[in-house]
Scaffold this active site. Structure first.
Site, PDB file in Angstrom:
ATOM      1  N   THR A 278     -13.839   1.541  -0.519  1.00 34.08           N
ATOM      2  CA  THR A 278     -13.728   2.033   0.869  1.00 34.08           C
ATOM      3  C   THR A 278     -14.295   3.451   0.880  1.00 34.08           C
ATOM      4  O   THR A 278     -15.503   3.629   0.993  1.00 34.08           O
ATOM      5  CB  THR A 278     -12.280   1.973   1.393  1.00 34.08           C
TER       6      THR A 278
ATOM      7  N   LYS B 133     -10.089  -0.134  -6.929  1.00 33.99           N
ATOM      8  CA  LYS B 133     -10.580   0.716  -5.852  1.00 33.99           C
ATOM      9  C   LYS B 133      -9.413   1.604  -5.437  1.00 33.99           C
ATOM     10  O   LYS B 133      -8.245   1.233  -5.573  1.00 33.99           O
ATOM     11  CB  LYS B 133     -11.094  -0.086  -4.669  1.00 33.99           C
TER      12      LYS B 133
ATOM     13  N   THR C  51      -3.246   3.179  -2.207  1.00 36.17           N
ATOM     14  CA  THR C  51      -4.105   2.174  -1.572  1.00 36.17           C
ATOM     15  C   THR C  51      -5.065   1.838  -2.657  1.00 36.17           C
ATOM     16  O   THR C  51      -6.171   2.345  -2.732  1.00 36.17           O
ATOM     17  CB  THR C  51      -4.898   2.647  -0.374  1.00 36.17           C
TER      18      THR C  51
ATOM     19  N   GLU D  94     -10.156  11.420  -2.811  1.00 43.71           N
ATOM     20  CA  GLU D  94     -10.820  11.945  -1.620  1.00 43.71           C
ATOM     21  C   GLU D  94     -10.910  13.465  -1.618  1.00 43.71           C
ATOM     22  O   GLU D  94      -9.910  14.172  -1.560  1.00 43.71           O
ATOM     23  CB  GLU D  94     -10.075  11.479  -0.370  1.00 43.71           C
TER      24      GLU D  94
ATOM     25  N   ASN E 106     -10.071  12.420   5.985  1.00 43.09           N
ATOM     26  CA  ASN E 106      -8.937  11.791   6.637  1.00 43.09           C
ATOM     27  C   ASN E 106      -8.786  12.157   8.105  1.00 43.09           C
ATOM     28  O   ASN E 106      -7.942  11.609   8.804  1.00 43.09           O
ATOM     29  CB  ASN E 106      -7.656  12.083   5.857  1.00 43.09           C
TER      30      ASN E 106
ATOM     31  N   SER F 160      -9.179   5.250  13.462  1.00 45.71           N
ATOM     32  CA  SER F 160      -7.937   4.463  13.572  1.00 45.71           C
ATOM     33  C   SER F 160      -8.174   2.999  13.255  1.00 45.71           C
ATOM     34  O   SER F 160      -9.151   2.434  13.675  1.00 45.71           O
ATOM     35  CB  SER F 160      -7.405   4.553  14.994  1.00 45.71           C
TER      36      SER F 160
END
Lengths: 384, 384
Positions: B146, B169, B180, B260, B379, B384
């Site tokens: 992602t 991932k 996640t 991230e 982020n 959404s």
């Protein structure tokens, strides 16, 4: 509208040279009586700063004649030398105003791990004592600022003839069990120390303890409440608690509004909870979600991140029966998409998140802010 | 060095059109046997995604023939329709490879609150099934990305003739109780499902469960372990657990390294703890301090923020007997300043924080990263 709004109090704020930028950095609030009742609540961080250790003991007997506060140095993790520095500061105040050393509360805020520069603090105390004035509240409020961008003051006047006034500082390291938050509230109402303590705990629980800017609990948080009794009026207890709570709530809202780098304030209201602790636990979990806070900064009403935070709690709820409403638009119903998130208006600075757990009839509210570049900047550049 | 490194496995990764950018977004891993033993661990978030609900039940009997994974849509908070979409995805795989629907695990990652686009997923499954290949591991690893910037794969080969390989991932929403994070690990060692589960729980506890990038627990975390038994070799249990743990640890490190926006990886090692849970609790608390993570981003070895985080835990320690060492320089000794923080070299990306609680002889390590502008950007902009 300051810490000297109530009769019987004088204050001063001076530049003692603790801050490198030459701004005011030492505040003194003195209770001239006739009564000297006091109560205080402190951080629950087990690594508490030396001024917290000192003040906890000093206020334990329900009496305080003065509070001395410095910015620019937290006097935390400074060992025995730091504790003696807090004591020496209190002694200097006691000498200057004529009271006992253990009737002086000491508060510090600023950098952790540096010794308090007594060679500047002690002359600063003398200078502040010389400038004490019934109009000194705003200068004291200015002297306790660190990364704050504005002074924080509040006041409530009762028709019965008594007043509650206060000042606060705080912008980061703000989490339950208070914040890097120093608050001094004064009143001329006639209230004894035991009742002051009870009212203060109740008021703090619903106000400053429900602020969570960054989930980081401070080592220095202190809220001190002083009563001079100078109005001569014994207040109705319920009215007094409401006035005290209103002042503390306004100071908490001012801290939220001035939170480091915030582009949105976020009030998280949880309703339909099985209990008030459930409501508060859920609201706190949402208020601590970096992902959700980033989303709000970016104008994205990301309700999935709200539910992901709810799912980490122990609160009673059914994941398939939760509603989320942001700024009046219900975008999640029964745990599934509802109105189009694109219709939520996140342009206003004030953001309202309403979560309905649909389990009971208890409610709770936590104040937080979004997570922005500026928060990162402020906390990357703040030197060790 | 991939999920098809072990004998008996085929994989594929295709672009099904779930992601708007046209990148690969659907992966299929198939166990060709002869054995089909399986184990899995999942998020502990109570708001779990539909694929988690499906896969938990599917793997419960210790058998799985395939894992299908999609990026671009988390299929979370999508109600009964979403659960049926997970089931339909499994059914498409079962039809394509010839197995029972409840022997197919389903994993999804991506945006929460959107329905899975079955009109794209089902043709994608057919396309992936047609491309299944023993060399398909890297394409599968690419299809589950992602916000990941690179594929994450690892492998261990035993001299005894068996192999463990895996892919992962994960870049954000990474917190204990996994992340996640989707992980598929395969082996051709002969290990029954019950033992696979025991080894997987032990390996996950020390690896993926000790990653905490942003304190946000995901709704979709899944780690699946499949054994084909194709090597014909029954491994030494201890050697197998070590190999499995090594693969999981390398995948966890890859997730940490690709977190991230991170400009530093931070390994937080706690020693001298009274118990391992104490060590882990302390390490996690430090790893979740936004203030500390911002400080590291800014090149500031702010040990005060380390101790402030330690102080929020229930671990056994004395605030006046803690040492903090960053990148080899002890800057806090006995809760007070030690070496000059300016001598700490924070230029390397890899950062090592060592906290000695000086209470016992237990240790624990948690992996995190710093908090940067780029984290906020990623982020804030993720829609959404």
């Amino acid at each position: 509208m300051s810490v000297t709004a109530a009769a019987g109090f004088e204050a001063a704020g001076v530049a003692a040279g603790i801050k490198a930028n030459g701004h005011r950095d030492l505040a003194l609030v003195v209770n001239r009586g006739p009564r000297h009742e006091a109560a205080a609540v402190f951080t629950t961080n087990r690594c508490e700063a030396n001024p917290v250790r000192w003040s906890r003991a000093a206020v334990a007997d329900g009496r305080a004649d003065a509070v001395v506060l410095n910015s620019g140095c937290a006097n935390c993790y400074t060992g025995e030398q730091g504790y003696q520095a807090a004591r020496a500061t209190a002694q200097a105040v006691a000498d200057a105003i004529g009271c006992r050393v253990d009737d002086v509360a000491v508060c510090s805020t600023g950098i952790i791990g540096h010794q308090l520069p007594l060679d500047r603090v002690l002359p600063g105390v003398a200078a502040a004592a010389a400038e004490l004035d019934v109009g000194g509240g705003p200068r004291a409020a200015e002297a306790i600022m660190t990364t704050d961008t504005r002074v924080k003051q509040a006041e409530e006047r009762s028709p019965a003839g008594w007043t509650v006034g206060g000042m606060a500082k705080g912008a980061g390291m703000i989490a339950p069990g208070m914040a890097t938050m120093l608050v001094v509230i004064t009143t001329d109402a006639v209230v004894n120390a035991e009742a002051l303590h009870r009212h203060l705990v109740a008021a703090a629980d619903r106000t400053v303890n429900r602020l969570d800017v960054d989930g980081c609990m401070s080592t220095n948080d202190t809220v001190v409440l002083l009563s001079s009794g100078a109005s001569g009026v014994t207040p109705d207890p319920e009215e007094f608690r409401m006035a005290l709570t209103a002042v503390a709530d306004r100071l908490a809202a001012a801290i939220q509004d001035d939170a480091e780098g915030a582009s949105h304030t976020i009030d998280i209201e949880v309703v339909g909870a099985a209990s008030e602790p459930d409501a508060i636990e859920v609201a706190r979990a949402i208020g601590r979600s970096n992902l959700f806070k980033c989303a709000i900064a970016g104008g994205d009403p990301n309700w999935g991140r709200v539910l992901a935070a709810v799912g980490t709690t122990r609160a009673a709820f059914d994941p398939f029966d939760i509603d989320v409403t942001i700024n009046g638009t219900r975008i999640c119903h029964a745990g599934a998409p509802d109105a189009d998130p694109a219709t939520v208006d996140l342009a206003p600075r004030a953001t309202h998140v309403l979560v309905d757990l649909r389990t009971g009839d208890h409610t709770g509210m936590v104040r937080t802010t979004d997570l922005t570049h500026e928060y990162v900047d402020i906390n990357s550049e703040y030197e060790s």
